[in-house]
Design an enzyme around this catalytic site. Sequence first.
Site, PDB file in Angstrom:
ATOM      1  N   ASP A  25      -0.837  44.171 -16.738  1.00  0.00           N
ATOM      2  CA  ASP A  25       0.239  45.135 -16.586  1.00  0.00           C
ATOM      3  C   ASP A  25       1.292  44.776 -17.629  1.00  0.00           C
ATOM      4  O   ASP A  25       2.026  43.807 -17.475  1.00  0.00           O
ATOM      5  CB  ASP A  25       0.801  45.030 -15.156  1.00  0.00           C
ATOM      6  CG  ASP A  25       2.041  45.900 -14.954  1.00  0.00           C
ATOM      7  OD1 ASP A  25       2.418  46.637 -15.890  1.00  0.00           O
ATOM      8  OD2 ASP A  25       2.631  45.825 -13.856  1.00  0.00           O
ATOM      9  N   LYS A  87       8.484  47.840 -24.984  1.00  0.00           N
ATOM     10  CA  LYS A  87       7.590  48.899 -24.526  1.00  0.00           C
ATOM     11  C   LYS A  87       8.201  50.269 -24.822  1.00  0.00           C
ATOM     12  O   LYS A  87       7.489  51.241 -25.071  1.00  0.00           O
ATOM     13  CB  LYS A  87       7.352  48.747 -23.023  1.00  0.00           C
ATOM     14  CG  LYS A  87       6.260  49.653 -22.484  1.00  0.00           C
ATOM     15  CD  LYS A  87       6.009  49.355 -21.025  1.00  0.00           C
ATOM     16  CE  LYS A  87       4.965  50.257 -20.429  1.00  0.00           C
ATOM     17  NZ  LYS A  87       4.731  49.917 -19.009  1.00  0.00           N
ATOM     18  N   GLU A 186      -0.826  53.645 -14.937  1.00  0.00           N
ATOM     19  CA  GLU A 186      -0.208  52.755 -13.950  1.00  0.00           C
ATOM     20  C   GLU A 186      -0.288  53.309 -12.525  1.00  0.00           C
ATOM     21  O   GLU A 186      -0.687  52.594 -11.613  1.00  0.00           O
ATOM     22  CB  GLU A 186       1.247  52.457 -14.336  1.00  0.00           C
ATOM     23  CG  GLU A 186       1.335  51.507 -15.524  1.00  0.00           C
ATOM     24  CD  GLU A 186       2.708  51.487 -16.180  1.00  0.00           C
ATOM     25  OE1 GLU A 186       3.642  52.096 -15.623  1.00  0.00           O
ATOM     26  OE2 GLU A 186       2.841  50.874 -17.251  1.00  0.00           O
ATOM     27  N   ASP A 208       7.710  54.589  -8.286  1.00  0.00           N
ATOM     28  CA  ASP A 208       7.804  53.335  -9.044  1.00  0.00           C
ATOM     29  C   ASP A 208       9.237  53.109  -9.514  1.00  0.00           C
ATOM     30  O   ASP A 208       9.688  53.727 -10.482  1.00  0.00           O
ATOM     31  CB  ASP A 208       6.826  53.406 -10.239  1.00  0.00           C
ATOM     32  CG  ASP A 208       6.819  52.139 -11.082  1.00  0.00           C
ATOM     33  OD1 ASP A 208       7.688  51.264 -10.879  1.00  0.00           O
ATOM     34  OD2 ASP A 208       5.939  52.026 -11.955  1.00  0.00           O
TER      35      ASP A 208
END
Lengths: 627, 180
Positions: A25, A87, A186, A208
């Site tokens: 992850d 990211k 994800e 999330d």
Amino acid sequence: MALLQISEPGQSTAPHEHKLAVGMDLGTTNSLVATVRSGVADTLADEDGVHLLPSVVRYSANGDVTVGSNALSHATTDPLNTLASVKRLMGRSERDLTALEGYLPYKFTRHESNVPRIDTAGGAVTAVEVSAEILKHLRQRAELSLGGELVGVVITVPAYFDDAQRQATKDAATLAGLNVFRLLNEPTAAAVAYGLDQKAEGVTAIYDLGGGTFDISILKLTRGVFEVLSTGGDTALGGDDFDREIAVWLLKHAKVEIDAQAGQDHQLMRRVMKEARRVKEVLSTQQEAHISVRLNKADDFEITLSRNQFETLIEPHINKTIAWCRKALRESGVEPTDVENVVMVGGSTRTPYVREKVAEFFGKEPLTNIDPDKVVAVGAAQQADKLAGNNPDEEMLLLDVLPLSLGIETMGELVEKIIDRNTVIPVTRAQKFTTFKDGQTAMRVHVLQGEREKVSDCRSLATFDLTGIPPMVAGAAHIVVTFQVDADGLLSVSAEEESSGVNASVEVKPSYGLTDIEIETMLNDSFRHAKDDMQMRQLAEQQVEADRVLESLKSALAKDGELLSEDELAKIEQCKSILLAARQGDDSDAIKQAIQDLESDSEEFIARRMNRSVQQVMKGHRVEEFE
Amino acid sequence: MNVDLTQNYFELFGFSEKYIIDQEQLSEKYRSFQSAWHPDKFANANDQERRISVQTTAFINEAYATLKSDLKRSHYLLKLCDIEFNADTETSSDAAFLMQTMELHEQVEDASHAQNPLKELDRLSNELKAQQQMLISEFTMQFEKRELNVAKETALKLQFYERLTNQVRKKIEQFEEELL
């Protein structure tokens, strides 16, 4: 690459050997690696027993690269060389940077390839290289604790990641020396962790809430197809906002004027934020938290914050996430009551009030029994384990869809869609083009991704120059351009002129992301081998490869030779003797070419063998068994 | 689970070339194809095998998507009968139908400006769905009788309804957005 070696689908070549595969992850704030051991998926810790690896990399002038908490501890003292949140930069161009300013206080350097480079004491680096360092670190951790080399990994990406962002992630994995089985969304990984892929059908919401980002995804499972119905979210909303609310409340009660602009008391602010974070965590389990923080030299300021007060403070932020949930549901045409499962992901979903509000909106208790920080990595690990072939008996089928439509630019700066979003991948689609001038021998195709109609509103992926079109009158040449999206959601393009059969050469110029040559250069740089060494090694590698190819061809012909006609066999035999001759020489390129020629001439043979092997596996089974 | 990329989609799924197909059988066959050919099954295979698996599943996906959609299936069937047309540019030449399309466009406009646009658009959307169902039955009969050119007209009408339904859906989404 082993030519013609066929393993039975879904089974490993050596059934009893457990293959080392992990899920990774790669997060904005933290990264994790997980694996399945004795049937249980769990994340792997470092030597100190810590599972979460801060996604932070520090580049020092002496060439040292540190990753994780060692790097993070320098975030305040050496901010320009300590890179966090990269990211957010993956697959982004120079142009996108302006939108991200404020989040990323780094110095960027211009570069001809359009990929932004961050200036550090250790040289200019791209987001791909920084991510590769994180992945390398996770790989080392995994190989150390599992005691062997990894056969492959599943890496998770946000569901809304476009082609450029996915490609960048895969490039980072290549750079880290990883074999990527699959890029997995994800939210899909989180659903897998809860075993929701084993169910027949149903709608799942994945909520999330991380430190700095919020994502909501609505997934629909229909007969094994995981479809992302809609995604939404805010890249500047998360648990850090909760900390900030507590800090502001505290300072207000202590009657301390905050002047962040002057940054007058940086140390004080850090102390307050640290205390705020602790208080937030305490309030996850307690009804009230006692606060004690030194605000000046003289004494400590003490106060108590109740859970109710805390909930009032963070309510506006939670309401914002609920508004996103409502929007995502509407876009997917699903009612809150249609949602069968709500999965909680991200550390900030530990706050009870978040769970309460989410439960209230969806009208059901969310799933929380898997650690919300680890759930994505755990799901990825389970998928990696299946893909490695460690459970040949377990039926697996996880189909994914294209997250954003693919199209090309047409007259008037408009985008014509070629593959719609939510099409099940892999997918291949051909589009015909024609010339509009007499004798035209080249044309340019601009590929875009996005849902909007105007070119400027979509993401530019690449520009293709089709050259070598035979000169004809306008409209007579028919160029078929084939777009193929693989199971990871990555695009490749090929082109052919129909009437003449001429393959128009396609030159890909990625608008964002790195060119293959750049990747290759980076890889070569990282080997740091002398040129001669490289040549020697290449030759040795190609010779080994040639031997393996010849060996497997021999056994394939012995086993399934009757699948070939005499002509076909003769052609393959001819390629084989060319390869045998090249194998004796010392020209590694010639061997490579001969291997490629043999492979392309035996392509049809392999397809037939695969068909036969698939059929043999199926023999004696009813279709339903494979449902 | 042999896949021959030169087969037509009906042959691939073991159907005769008829408009009405068994959707249950289609999904089942699709899933068993996927179980055998999906690239995940070849995660440990070599590059060439992986490429073939991608090509094969792409073909299976395309075939499935085409047969599953009422509109795409009608166009595909006609193409198999050598009735070529460009669905993007051609429209039905039926004069009465053209009048009707203009009226429908007006109705969409009116509904958008109605007192309660969402309610009106919802009603219209349901009406369009019913119309589409009728066209589907018409097409089935026409194709059965091999009245291919008439069937082509019907397919083009279906195309129109599909586009209009999408427009209405977009409008509904816009109004809902404003309500937030």
